[in-house]
Design an enzyme around this catalytic site. Sequence first.
Site, PDB file in Angstrom:
ATOM      1  N   THR A 134       3.340 -20.553  21.403  1.00 10.20           N
ATOM      2  CA  THR A 134       1.930 -20.251  21.846  1.00 10.20           C
ATOM      3  C   THR A 134       0.880 -19.450  20.933  1.00 10.20           C
ATOM      4  O   THR A 134       1.388 -18.606  20.180  1.00 10.20           O
ATOM      5  CB  THR A 134       1.904 -19.424  23.342  1.00 10.20           C
ATOM      6  N   GLN A 135      -0.369 -19.505  20.964  1.00 13.84           N
ATOM      7  CA  GLN A 135      -1.489 -18.851  20.182  1.00 13.84           C
ATOM      8  C   GLN A 135      -1.702 -17.426  20.760  1.00 13.84           C
ATOM      9  O   GLN A 135      -2.214 -16.674  20.058  1.00 13.84           O
ATOM     10  CB  GLN A 135      -2.583 -19.563  20.099  1.00 13.84           C
TER      11      GLN A 135
ATOM     12  N   THR B 104       0.799  -1.292   0.021  1.00 13.77           N
ATOM     13  CA  THR B 104       0.176  -0.002   0.060  1.00 13.77           C
ATOM     14  C   THR B 104       0.710   1.307   0.004  1.00 13.77           C
ATOM     15  O   THR B 104       0.358   2.333  -0.527  1.00 13.77           O
ATOM     16  CB  THR B 104      -0.882  -0.028   1.222  1.00 13.77           C
TER      17      THR B 104
ATOM     18  N   ASP C  65       2.138  -7.086  -4.073  1.00 14.99           N
ATOM     19  CA  ASP C  65       1.351  -7.187  -2.801  1.00 14.99           C
ATOM     20  C   ASP C  65       2.089  -8.065  -1.899  1.00 14.99           C
ATOM     21  O   ASP C  65       2.564  -9.101  -2.287  1.00 14.99           O
ATOM     22  CB  ASP C  65      -0.034  -7.472  -2.962  1.00 14.99           C
TER      23      ASP C  65
HETATM   24  N1  ASP Z   1      -2.195  -5.736   0.865  1.00 16.16           N
HETATM   25  C1  ASP Z   1      -1.250  -5.096   1.162  1.00 16.16           C
HETATM   26  C2  ASP Z   1       0.144  -5.699   1.263  1.00 16.16           C
HETATM   27  O1  ASP Z   1       0.579  -6.478   2.295  1.00 16.16           O
HETATM   28  C3  ASP Z   1      -1.547  -4.322   2.502  1.00 16.16           C
HETATM   29  C4  ASP Z   1      -0.671  -3.063   2.988  1.00 16.16           C
HETATM   30  O2  ASP Z   1       0.322  -2.805   2.141  1.00 16.16           O
HETATM   31  O3  ASP Z   1      -1.180  -2.676   3.874  1.00 16.16           O
HETATM   32  O4  ASP Z   1       0.928  -5.647   0.352  1.00 16.16           O
END
Ligand code: ASP
Length: 348
Positions: free
Chosen positions: A277-278, A14, A58
């Site tokens: 651990t979760q 992003t 992405d």
């Molecule tokens: N889907 C995007 C990514 O991880 C989300 C982001 O960058 O905030 O590339």
Amino acid sequence: MKKKSVLLIFTGGTISMGENPADRSLSPLNSGQVLANIPELNYLDVKISSDSFSPLIDSSDMQPENWVKICELIAENYENFDGFVVLHGTDTMSYSASAVSFMLENLSKPVIFTGAQLPVGVHRSDAKENLITAIEIAAAKNAKGDAIIQEVCLYFEEQLMRGNRTTKRNAEEFDAFASFNYPLLAKAGVHIKYFPEYCHYEKKKELKININLDNNIAILKIFAGINYNYVKNVLSTENLRAVIIETFGAGNAPTCEWLAELLTGANRRGIILFNVTQCRAGSVEMGRYATSHQLRRAGVISGRDITTEAAVAKLMFLLGQNTDNEQIKELLKVSLRGEMTVELRPKS
Ligand code: ASP
């Protein structure tokens, strides 16, 4: 005094997206367009250069080969820059920062991952502050002229965290990352306040990159009502070499016999079993409750307070370097890059 220099490595996400004013759709911008959106960078007393993935991706598409690419770009440019900033999507940034922390050995310069929740070309974007401060941190030196940060970190929304201690905790808020089990390395307010007592420093040695990674691993999440077929199928995965068992609380799992038998069988077949651990904060303490005794008897190793992201990266890294399971198991018990709370490995 020579101007400090920082290399920006654009991978995508992003942070390097812009909004089309006509239909408000988002699409990737090239590095020049991203930098043009942040004219304040011109006022920094830092020489900024950039390199870029082509195409930008992405971060959901990040693969081990992309981590290799990031490490190679850092290694090729290591002598020419004071620090490195990796612009990365937020979704898998904690995995990448963890992986790169293991792959870069003897690091003595800052490698700062950052990203944004809103694209750089959008009015309320957090990209500007995150990128500007990440660059300042990557260029920061102490009074002796040494880099204040000499490890792989993640900077987001005023917080500098050790990369392999982070988790993406919020898909909506700007404060998207946390380091639940380790203190901040710096906090940005009016000034950037560093906490060197929590930083990791290697002895000065030549940088080495480890590019062999083995992703024949699985994550077995324990849940209330878990069934035999699910566990059996995970443990029967072809070529499986290691499993992260995401357990309840302080490292607990149901005490049923079939689970103990399946895990013991997997251990006998040479599959490494690692208990994480979760819970987001706190640590595995095998043996604290009866519900973890049988895991220990099945040969499961405690991951203490490691995150799942760092456990994934550490296993891929260790499996890629070693073929000897006993050696891998020993290395899982110690901290290699400050990824879990135990005594640091004695330096050779
Ligand atoms: N889907 C995007 C990514 O991880 C989300 C982001 O960058 O905030 O590339």
